[in-house]
Design an enzyme around this catalytic site. Sequence first.
Site, short mmCIF file in Angstrom:
data_model
loop_
_atom_site.label_atom_id
_atom_site.label_comp_id
_atom_site.label_asym_id
_atom_site.label_seq_id
_atom_site.Cartn_x
_atom_site.Cartn_y
_atom_site.Cartn_z
N HIS A 38 -6.56 -7.07 -0.44
CA HIS A 38 -6.64 -5.63 -0.68
C HIS A 38 -5.76 -5.24 -1.86
O HIS A 38 -4.62 -5.70 -1.99
CB HIS A 38 -6.21 -4.86 0.57
CG HIS A 38 -7.04 -5.18 1.77
ND1 HIS A 38 -6.67 -6.13 2.70
CD2 HIS A 38 -8.23 -4.67 2.19
CE1 HIS A 38 -7.59 -6.20 3.64
NE2 HIS A 38 -8.55 -5.33 3.36
N ASP B 23 -2.95 -10.52 -2.41
CA ASP B 23 -3.55 -10.01 -1.19
C ASP B 23 -5.01 -9.62 -1.46
O ASP B 23 -5.35 -9.18 -2.56
CB ASP B 23 -2.77 -8.78 -0.73
CG ASP B 23 -3.12 -8.30 0.66
OD1 ASP B 23 -2.35 -8.55 1.57
OD2 ASP B 23 -4.18 -7.65 0.81
N TYR C 81 -4.87 -11.52 8.41
CA TYR C 81 -5.16 -11.06 9.77
C TYR C 81 -6.00 -12.03 10.59
O TYR C 81 -6.37 -11.71 11.71
CB TYR C 81 -5.82 -9.67 9.69
CG TYR C 81 -4.99 -8.76 8.82
CD1 TYR C 81 -3.78 -8.26 9.28
CD2 TYR C 81 -5.38 -8.47 7.51
CE1 TYR C 81 -2.97 -7.48 8.47
CE2 TYR C 81 -4.58 -7.69 6.69
CZ TYR C 81 -3.38 -7.20 7.17
OH TYR C 81 -2.58 -6.44 6.35
N HIS D 74 0.82 -1.22 0.00
CA HIS D 74 0.00 0.00 0.00
C HIS D 74 0.85 1.27 0.00
O HIS D 74 0.31 2.37 -0.16
CB HIS D 74 -0.93 0.03 1.20
CG HIS D 74 -1.99 -1.02 1.18
ND1 HIS D 74 -2.85 -1.20 0.12
CD2 HIS D 74 -2.33 -1.97 2.09
CE1 HIS D 74 -3.67 -2.21 0.37
NE2 HIS D 74 -3.37 -2.69 1.57
N ASP E 67 -5.08 -12.74 3.20
CA ASP E 67 -6.31 -12.25 3.80
C ASP E 67 -7.53 -12.49 2.92
O ASP E 67 -8.63 -12.03 3.26
CB ASP E 67 -6.20 -10.78 4.18
CG ASP E 67 -5.51 -9.93 3.15
OD1 ASP E 67 -5.12 -10.47 2.09
OD2 ASP E 67 -5.34 -8.72 3.38
#
Length: 343
Positions: free
Chosen positions: A198, A196, A324, A160, A285
Site C-alpha cells: 500500500h 509495502d 497480513y 499511512h 504485504d
Amino acid sequence: MKTFFSEDHRLHFPQAELSGGEFVTPYERPSRIEYVLARLKERKFGEIVAPGPIDMGPVRTLLDPGFLAFLETAYDEWKAAGQGGEVIAAGMPTRRQRHDRIPRNIDGKVEYYCHASETAITGGTWRAAQSSMASAQAAQREVANGARAAFALCRPPGHHATSDQYGGYCFLNNAAVVAQMFRDQGAGRVAILDVDFHHGNGTQDIFYRRGDVLFASIHGDPLDAYPYFAGFADEMGEGEGEGANINVPFGPGTAYGPWAEALDGVVRRITNWGAEALVVSLGVDAYKDDPISFFKLDSPDFLDCGRRIGRMGLPTVFCMEGGYAIEQVGLNTVNVLEGFEDA
C-alpha cells in the site's frame, strides 16, 4: 543487525474492523509481531532489544501538536462523552466542506483527525504508538552511532499517518521521524524507500514539498488499492520537493519480475540523488497470499529484495509496516533482512 521492539504494542488491539460491509477481527493484530519474533529467534538473527522511552522532541518538530494532543486524549474524551466501545470515525470532511475549524465535540474531532474508518483507537493505542516510535528512534540511534543497519519492529505501523491525520492502522509516522532525525544529525539527504504493497500516503504528504528527503514507493495502483487517492505516478513533489517523490504503481497480479525491475530503477535514482542514509518502510504485504493485497511475490523474492536494497551500501533503518498473511509475515520479513545482510 539489532532488532528494537516493545511489548507495549499489545496494548493496541482493537476488537473490530469494518471490512467488506461487516465487522471483523482487524488484519493488523498483535499476533503479526509474534510470528516475526519467532522467526528472528529461529534464525538467531541478532539481538532483540527493548527501546527505552520515546523522545517526543523529534516527533513534535515534524507532526502537528494539535494532532498529537488529540491522539493522547481521544479515548478518554470518547468515554467522558458517554460513548461505548472503541473510537471509530463515522465520517470525514468531504469536498467543499470546511476544513479550517476543528470541532469541539469528540465525534467531530475524530472525523477531523481520521482519514480511514477501519482504524480504531483503544485505551492503549497512544501508549502503543509511542512504543512503536520509540523502537524506530532506538534503531535510528543505533545506525547513527555506526551500525550498518537496524530493524525497528514497529507496531502499530506508521506510513499511512500524515502530520495531522491517522488511518490505515497508523497513528505516528515512524519512518518520517527517523528520516528527520538523520537530517537533524547532519545527513544532507535522506531517502525513504517504501516497499509495502500500500502506498505510504502519510510519508509522501509529510515530505512532498521538501527537497532534502526523497520518498520512493512501489505499490498497488491507487485506482485499485487503498489509499486510493494518493500514489499516482504523476505525483513527483512540489516546490523544493519537485523531483524528490517517486511513485511506481502496479495493477492486480503483478509478479516479482516487473516489481524487481522497478526496485532496481528506484535504487538507481536514490543512489544518483546522493542519499546519505536510507529508511525502509518494510511492509511484506506484496506477498502472493496476503488477504488485502493483490501482488504475487513469493517468500524467496523477499530475500532477493533485501539483497538489492543492501547493495546500495547506505546506513539503513528498517521500520516494520504491513503484512497480513499472518503465518508468513515472519518468514517474509526476516528474508528481507537476511538478504540485506547477505549483500
